[in-house]
Write a protein that holds these residues in place. Structure first.
Motif, mmCIF file in Angstrom:
data_model
loop_
_atom_site.group_PDB
_atom_site.id
_atom_site.type_symbol
_atom_site.label_atom_id
_atom_site.label_comp_id
_atom_site.label_asym_id
_atom_site.label_seq_id
_atom_site.Cartn_x
_atom_site.Cartn_y
_atom_site.Cartn_z
ATOM 1 N N VAL A 304 -137.032 -3.171 93.488
ATOM 2 C CA VAL A 304 -136.905 -4.072 94.636
ATOM 3 C C VAL A 304 -136.898 -3.243 95.912
ATOM 4 O O VAL A 304 -136.005 -2.405 96.106
ATOM 5 N N GLN A 305 -137.865 -3.462 96.751
ATOM 6 C CA GLN A 305 -137.973 -2.726 98.002
ATOM 7 C C GLN A 305 -137.111 -3.371 99.076
ATOM 8 O O GLN A 305 -137.137 -4.582 99.265
ATOM 9 N N GLY A 306 -136.336 -2.555 99.769
ATOM 10 C CA GLY A 306 -135.495 -3.056 100.848
ATOM 11 C C GLY A 306 -135.732 -2.300 102.138
ATOM 12 O O GLY A 306 -136.411 -1.266 102.165
ATOM 13 N N GLU A 307 -135.180 -2.803 103.221
ATOM 14 C CA GLU A 307 -135.369 -2.169 104.523
ATOM 15 C C GLU A 307 -134.657 -0.825 104.607
ATOM 16 O O GLU A 307 -135.142 0.108 105.246
ATOM 17 N N ARG A 308 -133.517 -0.706 103.960
ATOM 18 C CA ARG A 308 -132.729 0.533 104.037
ATOM 19 C C ARG A 308 -132.847 1.396 102.788
ATOM 20 O O ARG A 308 -132.287 2.489 102.743
ATOM 21 N N GLY A 309 -133.565 0.915 101.802
ATOM 22 C CA GLY A 309 -133.714 1.655 100.566
ATOM 23 C C GLY A 309 -134.139 0.726 99.452
ATOM 24 O O GLY A 309 -134.294 -0.480 99.653
ATOM 25 N N ASP A 310 -134.356 1.272 98.282
ATOM 26 C CA ASP A 310 -134.808 0.485 97.142
ATOM 27 C C ASP A 310 -133.685 0.326 96.117
ATOM 28 O O ASP A 310 -132.682 1.038 96.147
ATOM 29 N N ARG A 311 -133.894 -0.604 95.212
ATOM 30 C CA ARG A 311 -132.954 -0.839 94.113
ATOM 31 C C ARG A 311 -133.736 -0.987 92.817
ATOM 32 O O ARG A 311 -134.918 -1.368 92.837
ATOM 33 N N ILE A 312 -133.083 -0.744 91.707
ATOM 34 C CA ILE A 312 -133.647 -0.989 90.381
ATOM 35 C C ILE A 312 -132.799 -2.038 89.676
ATOM 36 O O ILE A 312 -131.573 -1.923 89.623
ATOM 37 N N LEU A 313 -133.459 -3.054 89.153
ATOM 38 C CA LEU A 313 -132.798 -4.049 88.309
ATOM 39 C C LEU A 313 -133.104 -3.728 86.852
ATOM 40 O O LEU A 313 -134.241 -3.447 86.492
ATOM 41 N N ILE A 314 -132.069 -3.753 86.039
ATOM 42 C CA ILE A 314 -132.192 -3.605 84.588
ATOM 43 C C ILE A 314 -131.624 -4.871 83.950
ATOM 44 O O ILE A 314 -130.483 -5.248 84.211
ATOM 45 N N ARG A 315 -132.446 -5.525 83.134
ATOM 46 C CA ARG A 315 -131.928 -6.687 82.407
ATOM 47 C C ARG A 315 -132.194 -6.494 80.917
ATOM 48 O O ARG A 315 -133.328 -6.286 80.494
#
Length: 448
Positions: A304-315
């Motif tokens: 997930v791309q964000g303005e201040r950085g990215d995140r990773i989702l794990i499901r």
């Protein structure tokens, strides 16, 4: 309103959400619709404002713009199961409980395609009508992704099934998969272009806020009973009620809580974790992509791309809970699995912690059919998502609205071909069997 042969269906439990969904946490506080605190009348009352309930409300308004529709949501829009998934609105055959997603390439596969694409049609219509941006809906397609030779074989088999259906897909070799993901953990991938990716909580909010009078949505208005009969129904909450001729049960597994589909719905929870924001330079590849696992019971990953950085989702992690509730301990135990899978896939992100962990409910039927149709005179069900809520539940909501108003459409014709849900084994055999089956399938998926 006079009631004949009065019946009462009382809720034995109310929806409960455990863990903070990252999708909600990343949004500003919601400006909520009002609670129902008086007695009102409507033509139709919908119980549940998830994918099915909101899709039904929109379809009612299209078919009869004068129809008075009341939608009752137990909590806050976007904070229930619909806002707690991974955000895939998938067009292709994709049976979570199967061994290879697609099943056969003829009857059922073609029906699934038509149903899922009707859901996607609704979403794309709303994107065009309301000008939603990529922060809500993005038509970017998705990947199936593998980590092992067995996963690579699943990719090839699924591609073969899609080609029999005439569906476009592209296989990525190891080098192209590394270029996509920024990590050499993955061995191959299959790209399919038709999936829409949504920010689930933002989408549910936008969907609800796009509906206008005579559709009225009430939040924090959990239904405690449905009373009446052939002449009409009174749907009660603690401080008010809605009297209507028709009731739509769009509350998925919680239809069981009112006594409907007893012994026919299997209540399974999936779990997700999302990292805190990290510097995008720490992980190569594209900054925005989403992948379901090569093995259906494996691990979904989304960057997930964000303005201040990215995140990773794990499901990953599936567990059976007949009470339709999970504990913080259940979320924590799933989180331990997520941490291990995250570390294996993204070693360059060592030390990046998970910021949010949560679980979400889905309802499966033994023969993978929806719990759909008229269950009492004037009460209709749009339940049983079977693990693909954004697509299946949306289409089911559309179909139930068309059914109630007597509109014969290609979608209602497809739903007429479904069998009824098969009975589940009695307890405690059901619990023992469900837990053993889920555990075996997760074990067989391995690191996928």
């Amino acid at each position: 309103m006079a009631y004949a042969a009065k019946k009462v269906f009382s809720a034995t439990r109310l929806p409960k959400n455990t863990g903070m969904s990252a999708w909600v946490a990343m949004l500003p506080p919601r400006i909520e619709r009002s609670q129902l605190n008086r007695d009102v009348t409507a033509d139709v009352v919908i119980v549940g404002a998830g994918f099915a309930g909101l899709a039904a409300a929109r379809r009612f308004s299209q078919l009869d713009p004068e129809l008075r529709v009341a939608v009752l949501e137990a909590g806050v829009i976007g904070e229930g199961a619909a806002g707690r998934n991974s955000g895939f609105v998938i067009d292709l055959p994709h049976e979570v409980s199967s061994d290879d997603y697609g099943g056969d390439s003829s009857g059922d596969g073609a029906r699934d395609l038509a149903i899922h694409r009707r859901a996607i049609q609704l979403v794309t219509e709303m994107v065009d009508e309301f000008g939603w941006g990529s922060d809500i809906v993005e038509p970017c397609g998705k990947y199936n992704i593998a980590l092992t030779p067995e996963g690579d074989k699943h990719i090839l088999d699924y591609a073969g099934q899609l080609k029999k259906l005439g569906e476009p897909c592209t296989i990525l070799d190891r080098n192209h998969t590394i270029a996509l993901t920024g990590t050499d953990a993955f061995t191959s991938a299959l790209f399919t272009p038709g999936t829409l990716m949504i920010q689930p909580a933002a989408f549910m909010r936008a969907f609800a806020d796009a509906l206008s009078e005579p559709v009225t949505i009430y939040e924090r208005s959990p239904v405690i009973s449905i009373e009446g009969g052939v002449g009409g129904w009174q749907v009660k909450i603690s401080r008010g009620s809605v009297s209507a001729r028709h009731v739509i049960m769009a509350n998925n597994g919680h239809a069981n809580s009112f006594g409907f589909f007893r012994g026919q719905l299997m209540h399974v929870f999936t779990f997700a974790s999302m990292t805190e924001e990290f510097d995008p330079s720490r992980l190569g590849g594209e900054r925005k992509w989403a992948a379901t696992p090569a093995s259906p019971m494996g691990t979904t990953v989304r960057r997930v791309q964000g303005e201040r950085g990215d995140r990773i989702l794990i499901r990953s992690r599936y567990s059976y809970h007949p009470t339709i509730a999970i504990s913080e301990r259940d979320v924590s135990r799933a989180g331990t699995v997520h941490d291990r899978k995250f570390a294996y896939r993204f070693p360059s992100l060592k030390g990046v912690p998970m910021e949010y962990r949560w679980g979400g409910a889905m309802a499966l039927t033994r023969n993978s059919v929806p719990a759909f149709g008229e269950v009492e005179p004037g009460i209709f069900a749009a339940c049983g998502c079977n693990g693909l809520g954004a697509s299946n539940a949306t289409a089911t909501g559309i179909a139930v609205a068309e059914m109630v108003l007597g509109a014969e459409t290609p979608l209602t014709k497809l739903y007429a071909t479904y069998d009824t849900p098969k009975a589940l084994p009695p307890q405690p055999v059901m619990t023992i069997g469900a837990k053993a089956n889920l555990a075996f399938k997760e074990w067989r998926a391995g690191i996928e």
